[in-house]
Design an enzyme around this catalytic site. Structure first.
Site, PDB file in Angstrom:
ATOM      1  N   HIS A  10       0.845  -1.203   0.000  1.00  0.00           N
ATOM      2  CA  HIS A  10       0.000   0.000   0.000  1.00  0.00           C
ATOM      3  C   HIS A  10       0.880   1.253   0.000  1.00  0.00           C
ATOM      4  O   HIS A  10       0.586   2.238  -0.659  1.00  0.00           O
ATOM      5  CB  HIS A  10      -0.905   0.026   1.233  1.00  0.00           C
ATOM      6  CG  HIS A  10      -1.838  -1.136   1.308  1.00  0.00           C
ATOM      7  ND1 HIS A  10      -2.970  -1.233   0.540  1.00  0.00           N
ATOM      8  CD2 HIS A  10      -1.786  -2.257   2.051  1.00  0.00           C
ATOM      9  CE1 HIS A  10      -3.589  -2.364   0.821  1.00  0.00           C
ATOM     10  NE2 HIS A  10      -2.886  -3.002   1.738  1.00  0.00           N
ATOM     11  N   LYS A  11       1.954   1.184   0.785  1.00  0.00           N
ATOM     12  CA  LYS A  11       2.888   2.311   0.819  1.00  0.00           C
ATOM     13  C   LYS A  11       3.507   2.522  -0.561  1.00  0.00           C
ATOM     14  O   LYS A  11       3.696   3.649  -0.996  1.00  0.00           O
ATOM     15  CB  LYS A  11       4.021   2.035   1.805  1.00  0.00           C
ATOM     16  CG  LYS A  11       3.674   2.133   3.270  1.00  0.00           C
ATOM     17  CD  LYS A  11       4.975   1.975   4.052  1.00  0.00           C
ATOM     18  CE  LYS A  11       4.814   2.125   5.533  1.00  0.00           C
ATOM     19  NZ  LYS A  11       6.127   2.052   6.222  1.00  0.00           N
ATOM     20  N   GLU A  35      13.044  -4.421  12.118  1.00  0.00           N
ATOM     21  CA  GLU A  35      13.227  -3.054  12.592  1.00  0.00           C
ATOM     22  C   GLU A  35      13.589  -3.067  14.075  1.00  0.00           C
ATOM     23  O   GLU A  35      13.040  -3.843  14.827  1.00  0.00           O
ATOM     24  CB  GLU A  35      11.916  -2.275  12.452  1.00  0.00           C
ATOM     25  CG  GLU A  35      11.522  -2.014  11.012  1.00  0.00           C
ATOM     26  CD  GLU A  35      10.144  -1.357  10.919  1.00  0.00           C
ATOM     27  OE1 GLU A  35       9.512  -1.108  11.972  1.00  0.00           O
ATOM     28  OE2 GLU A  35       9.712  -1.110   9.791  1.00  0.00           O
ATOM     29  N   ASP A  63       9.123   5.012   8.229  1.00  0.00           N
ATOM     30  CA  ASP A  63       8.480   4.459   9.417  1.00  0.00           C
ATOM     31  C   ASP A  63       7.310   5.378   9.757  1.00  0.00           C
ATOM     32  O   ASP A  63       7.481   6.600   9.824  1.00  0.00           O
ATOM     33  CB  ASP A  63       9.453   4.338  10.588  1.00  0.00           C
ATOM     34  CG  ASP A  63       8.945   3.315  11.595  1.00  0.00           C
ATOM     35  OD1 ASP A  63       8.403   2.270  11.172  1.00  0.00           O
ATOM     36  OD2 ASP A  63       9.042   3.567  12.811  1.00  0.00           O
ATOM     37  N   ARG A 171       2.189  10.887   4.515  1.00  0.00           N
ATOM     38  CA  ARG A 171       3.176  10.338   3.558  1.00  0.00           C
ATOM     39  C   ARG A 171       3.472  11.356   2.454  1.00  0.00           C
ATOM     40  O   ARG A 171       4.611  11.516   2.034  1.00  0.00           O
ATOM     41  CB  ARG A 171       2.605   9.028   3.001  1.00  0.00           C
ATOM     42  CG  ARG A 171       3.544   8.203   2.158  1.00  0.00           C
ATOM     43  CD  ARG A 171       3.112   6.754   2.092  1.00  0.00           C
ATOM     44  NE  ARG A 171       3.199   6.112   3.400  1.00  0.00           N
ATOM     45  CZ  ARG A 171       2.142   5.712   4.103  1.00  0.00           C
ATOM     46  NH1 ARG A 171       0.918   5.840   3.628  1.00  0.00           N
ATOM     47  NH2 ARG A 171       2.315   5.176   5.297  1.00  0.00           N
TER      48      ARG A 171
HETATM   49  P1  ITT Z   1       7.554  -1.327   6.218  1.00  0.00           P
HETATM   50  O1  ITT Z   1       8.147  -1.092   7.588  1.00  0.00           O
HETATM   51  O2  ITT Z   1       8.049  -2.573   5.555  1.00  0.00           O
HETATM   52  O3  ITT Z   1       7.671  -0.103   5.333  1.00  0.00           O
HETATM   53  P2  ITT Z   1       5.062  -1.535   7.704  1.00  0.00           P
HETATM   54  O4  ITT Z   1       3.654  -1.805   7.304  1.00  0.00           O
HETATM   55  O5  ITT Z   1       5.690  -2.392   8.761  1.00  0.00           O
HETATM   56  O6  ITT Z   1       5.956  -1.545   6.373  1.00  0.00           O
HETATM   57  P3  ITT Z   1       5.537   0.710   9.449  1.00  0.00           P
HETATM   58  O7  ITT Z   1       6.568   0.002  10.212  1.00  0.00           O
HETATM   59  O8  ITT Z   1       5.841   2.116   9.018  1.00  0.00           O
HETATM   60  O9  ITT Z   1       5.134  -0.017   8.083  1.00  0.00           O
HETATM   61  O10 ITT Z   1       4.217   0.575  10.291  1.00  0.00           O
HETATM   62  C1  ITT Z   1       3.278   1.500  10.209  1.00  0.00           C
HETATM   63  C2  ITT Z   1       1.927   0.906  10.501  1.00  0.00           C
HETATM   64  O11 ITT Z   1       1.087   2.043  10.769  1.00  0.00           O
HETATM   65  C3  ITT Z   1       1.341   0.221   9.280  1.00  0.00           C
HETATM   66  O12 ITT Z   1       1.562  -1.154   9.279  1.00  0.00           O
HETATM   67  C4  ITT Z   1      -0.143   0.574   9.421  1.00  0.00           C
HETATM   68  O13 ITT Z   1      -0.757  -0.329  10.325  1.00  0.00           O
HETATM   69  C5  ITT Z   1      -0.104   1.961  10.059  1.00  0.00           C
HETATM   70  N1  ITT Z   1      -0.108   3.015   9.014  1.00  0.00           N
HETATM   71  C6  ITT Z   1       0.943   3.745   8.556  1.00  0.00           C
HETATM   72  N2  ITT Z   1       0.584   4.565   7.580  1.00  0.00           N
HETATM   73  C7  ITT Z   1      -0.735   4.364   7.400  1.00  0.00           C
HETATM   74  C8  ITT Z   1      -1.690   4.898   6.512  1.00  0.00           C
HETATM   75  O14 ITT Z   1      -1.368   5.787   5.591  1.00  0.00           O
HETATM   76  N3  ITT Z   1      -2.941   4.453   6.614  1.00  0.00           N
HETATM   77  C9  ITT Z   1      -3.289   3.539   7.529  1.00  0.00           C
HETATM   78  N4  ITT Z   1      -2.463   2.968   8.388  1.00  0.00           N
HETATM   79  C10 ITT Z   1      -1.183   3.380   8.326  1.00  0.00           C
END
Ligand code: ITT
Length: 186
Positions: A10-11, A35, A63, A171
């Protein structure tokens, strides 16, 4: 070209859409590393440094998390874990007694870490304000998006298209700061 290290598709989708606006090409690699526990900034710095040394090229990592004021910034740096365990319904339960927008105030925060061979990491913080909705709404976006309500738009992030969310999301804000820095430092 910039390489984005993440395991979250999604990111990637959101970042690709944002980078297109700035005419920068994005490559995506999932390095799958663990991490360290720490602040968003510490995690972004450690991740960017690790990945750029490992791949020997310039990279960004992100993050991010949801910070709910009335819950002392929970889930914050535990967002990923909390989403996978108690989920949105669990968060809504914790907020049961809180009724006003002020009491339900929350922020999404995103920290981009950039690092390249032979340089020190840089970080860029983006935020967006909202309130925790009373119920989940919308099936767009991911994770906490259906409970993150933006009063200005009268919609949750879950009801916005990627393009709409990318106009003003945490973001978008962190990536825009990064892109402006990158373009003037290249
Ligand atoms: P990477 O570390 O591999 O990039 P991750 O999903 O583990 O992916 P994070 O450590 O940054 O990403 O965790 C952030 C969490 O916060 C993510 O898993 C979501 O549950 C939430 N989150 C972050 N941005 C969001 C968004 O735009 N919309 C909804 N939830 C979000």
């Amino acid at each position: 070209m910039i390489t984005f290290i993440t395991g979250n598709n999604h990111k990637v989708e959101e970042a690709e859409n944002i980078f297109r606006k700035f005419n920068i090409e994005l490559e995506h690699i999932d390095l799958g590393y663990t991490e360290p526990q720490g602040t968003l900034e510490e995690v972004a710095i450690a991740g960017a440094e690790y990945a750029s040394r490992k791949l020997n090229k310039p990279v960004i990592v992100e993050d991010a998390g949801l910070f709910i004021k009335a819950l002392n910034d929970f889930p914050g740096t535990y967002s990923s874990y909390v989403q996978d365990t108690i989920g949105n319904k669990g968060i809504l339960k914790l907020m049961n007694d809180l009724k006003t927008d002020q009491e339900r105030y929350a922020e999404f925060r995103s920290v981009i870490g950039y690092c390249a061979p032979n340089i020190e990491p840089e970080i860029f913080l983006g935020k967006v304000s909202g309130v925790i909705a009373f119920e989940e709404k919308g099936d767009k976006g991911f994770a906490f998006d259906p409970i993150f309500y933006v009063p200005n738009m009268s919609k949750t992030f879950g009801e916005l298209t990627t393009d709409e969310k990318n106009q003003f999301s945490h973001r978008r804000n962190s990536l825009e700061l990064f892109v402006n820095w990158y373009k003037s430092n290249k």
